[in-house]
Design a protein around this motif. Structure first.
Motif, PDB file in Angstrom:
ATOM      1  N   THR A   1      -2.252   3.574  -1.061  1.00 23.40           N
ATOM      2  CA  THR A   1      -3.234   2.553  -0.698  1.00 23.40           C
ATOM      3  C   THR A   1      -2.883   1.214  -1.321  1.00 23.40           C
ATOM      4  O   THR A   1      -2.259   1.145  -2.385  1.00 23.40           O
ATOM      5  CB  THR A   1      -4.653   2.953  -1.144  1.00 23.40           C
ATOM      6  N   ALA A   2      -3.282   0.158  -0.642  1.00 24.64           N
ATOM      7  CA  ALA A   2      -3.077  -1.209  -1.121  1.00 24.64           C
ATOM      8  C   ALA A   2      -4.151  -2.071  -0.475  1.00 24.64           C
ATOM      9  O   ALA A   2      -4.860  -1.625   0.436  1.00 24.64           O
ATOM     10  CB  ALA A   2      -1.683  -1.706  -0.755  1.00 24.64           C
ATOM     11  N   ASP A   3      -4.258  -3.294  -0.955  1.00 24.44           N
ATOM     12  CA  ASP A   3      -5.227  -4.200  -0.353  1.00 24.44           C
ATOM     13  C   ASP A   3      -4.768  -5.638  -0.489  1.00 24.44           C
ATOM     14  O   ASP A   3      -3.729  -5.915  -1.091  1.00 24.44           O
ATOM     15  CB  ASP A   3      -6.619  -4.014  -0.949  1.00 24.44           C
ATOM     16  N   GLY A   4      -5.524  -6.531   0.089  1.00 26.79           N
ATOM     17  CA  GLY A   4      -5.208  -7.945   0.028  1.00 26.79           C
ATOM     18  C   GLY A   4      -6.389  -8.768   0.504  1.00 26.79           C
ATOM     19  O   GLY A   4      -7.430  -8.221   0.893  1.00 26.79           O
TER      20      GLY A   4
ATOM     21  N   CYS B   1      -4.694  -1.997  17.285  1.00 24.55           N
ATOM     22  CA  CYS B   1      -5.239  -0.633  17.240  1.00 24.55           C
ATOM     23  C   CYS B   1      -5.623  -0.197  15.829  1.00 24.55           C
ATOM     24  O   CYS B   1      -6.046   0.941  15.621  1.00 24.55           O
ATOM     25  CB  CYS B   1      -4.236   0.340  17.840  1.00 24.55           C
ATOM     26  N   GLY B   2      -5.463  -1.096  14.815  1.00 28.00           N
ATOM     27  CA  GLY B   2      -5.801  -0.734  13.441  1.00 28.00           C
ATOM     28  C   GLY B   2      -4.641  -0.122  12.670  1.00 28.00           C
ATOM     29  O   GLY B   2      -4.829   0.398  11.574  1.00 28.00           O
ATOM     30  N   ARG B   3      -3.448  -0.180  13.227  1.00 27.03           N
ATOM     31  CA  ARG B   3      -2.247   0.293  12.548  1.00 27.03           C
ATOM     32  C   ARG B   3      -1.417  -0.916  12.132  1.00 27.03           C
ATOM     33  O   ARG B   3      -1.582  -2.007  12.688  1.00 27.03           O
ATOM     34  CB  ARG B   3      -1.399   1.185  13.465  1.00 27.03           C
ATOM     35  N   TYR B   4      -0.541  -0.703  11.151  1.00 24.80           N
ATOM     36  CA  TYR B   4       0.373  -1.769  10.743  1.00 24.80           C
ATOM     37  C   TYR B   4       1.776  -1.202  10.619  1.00 24.80           C
ATOM     38  O   TYR B   4       1.983   0.002  10.465  1.00 24.80           O
ATOM     39  CB  TYR B   4      -0.065  -2.428   9.432  1.00 24.80           C
TER      40      TYR B   4
ATOM     41  N   ARG C   1      -2.401   2.697   8.521  1.00 27.15           N
ATOM     42  CA  ARG C   1      -3.574   2.080   9.135  1.00 27.15           C
ATOM     43  C   ARG C   1      -4.153   1.042   8.188  1.00 27.15           C
ATOM     44  O   ARG C   1      -3.873   1.041   6.982  1.00 27.15           O
ATOM     45  CB  ARG C   1      -4.598   3.121   9.532  1.00 27.15           C
ATOM     46  N   TYR C   2      -4.946   0.156   8.753  1.00 27.98           N
ATOM     47  CA  TYR C   2      -5.603  -0.879   7.959  1.00 27.98           C
ATOM     48  C   TYR C   2      -6.973  -1.139   8.540  1.00 27.98           C
ATOM     49  O   TYR C   2      -7.265  -0.790   9.695  1.00 27.98           O
ATOM     50  CB  TYR C   2      -4.774  -2.179   7.953  1.00 27.98           C
ATOM     51  N   TRP C   3      -7.830  -1.719   7.725  1.00 22.15           N
ATOM     52  CA  TRP C   3      -9.118  -2.199   8.215  1.00 22.15           C
ATOM     53  C   TRP C   3      -9.471  -3.453   7.434  1.00 22.15           C
ATOM     54  O   TRP C   3      -9.060  -3.632   6.298  1.00 22.15           O
ATOM     55  CB  TRP C   3     -10.205  -1.130   8.155  1.00 22.15           C
ATOM     56  N   VAL C   4     -10.204  -4.311   8.116  1.00 25.28           N
ATOM     57  CA  VAL C   4     -10.576  -5.606   7.549  1.00 25.28           C
ATOM     58  C   VAL C   4     -12.090  -5.667   7.426  1.00 25.28           C
ATOM     59  O   VAL C   4     -12.818  -5.338   8.366  1.00 25.28           O
ATOM     60  CB  VAL C   4     -10.065  -6.763   8.440  1.00 25.28           C
ATOM     61  N   THR C   5     -12.556  -6.074   6.241  1.00 22.31           N
ATOM     62  CA  THR C   5     -13.969  -6.302   5.997  1.00 22.31           C
ATOM     63  C   THR C   5     -14.102  -7.739   5.521  1.00 22.31           C
ATOM     64  O   THR C   5     -13.637  -8.064   4.423  1.00 22.31           O
ATOM     65  CB  THR C   5     -14.510  -5.333   4.928  1.00 22.31           C
ATOM     66  N   GLY C   6     -14.657  -8.590   6.365  1.00 23.07           N
ATOM     67  CA  GLY C   6     -14.720 -10.016   6.027  1.00 23.07           C
ATOM     68  C   GLY C   6     -13.314 -10.571   5.936  1.00 23.07           C
ATOM     69  O   GLY C   6     -12.567 -10.546   6.906  1.00 23.07           O
TER      70      GLY C   6
ATOM     71  N   TYR D   1      -7.190 -11.500  12.619  1.00 23.35           N
ATOM     72  CA  TYR D   1      -6.011 -11.431  11.753  1.00 23.35           C
ATOM     73  C   TYR D   1      -4.885 -10.605  12.351  1.00 23.35           C
ATOM     74  O   TYR D   1      -3.828 -10.460  11.743  1.00 23.35           O
ATOM     75  CB  TYR D   1      -6.389 -10.880  10.381  1.00 23.35           C
ATOM     76  N   VAL D   2      -5.098 -10.048  13.535  1.00 23.17           N
ATOM     77  CA  VAL D   2      -4.047  -9.283  14.216  1.00 23.17           C
ATOM     78  C   VAL D   2      -2.842 -10.188  14.444  1.00 23.17           C
ATOM     79  O   VAL D   2      -2.982 -11.370  14.764  1.00 23.17           O
ATOM     80  CB  VAL D   2      -4.576  -8.732  15.558  1.00 23.17           C
TER      81      VAL D   2
END
Length: 81
Positions: free
Chosen positions: A60-63, A26-29, A43-48, A8-9
């Protein structure tokens, strides 16, 4: 050992181009809004297919990603070609 970039990068944009999320390997946005570059950074991280964001102020936020689309905060973002 270096980890390969997540699939998804890259740049994600709303249809009108107003909101742009650049997901860096690098995990930043870096989020731009309208003419303002770097409106939000963090920073961000993706799980699935789920993404979590924490901006540099602690907000914090998500999507979720589905069928090549990022759904985030009531917005629909597509990968920029």
């Amino acid at each position: 050992m270096q980890q390969a970039p997540h699939p998804y990068v890259g740049m994600w944009v709303t249809e009108d181009g107003h909101v742009r999320h650049h997901l860096l390997p690098c995990g930043r946005y870096d989020e731009a809004r309208g003419k303002r570059q770097s409106s939000y950074q963090g920073r961000y991280w993706v799980t699935g297919n789920h993404i979590d964001y924490v901006d540099d102020t602690g907000f914090t936020a998500d999507g979720d990603f589905a069928d090549g689309v990022l759904y985030h905060g009531g917005m629909v973002l597509s990968r920029e070609e």
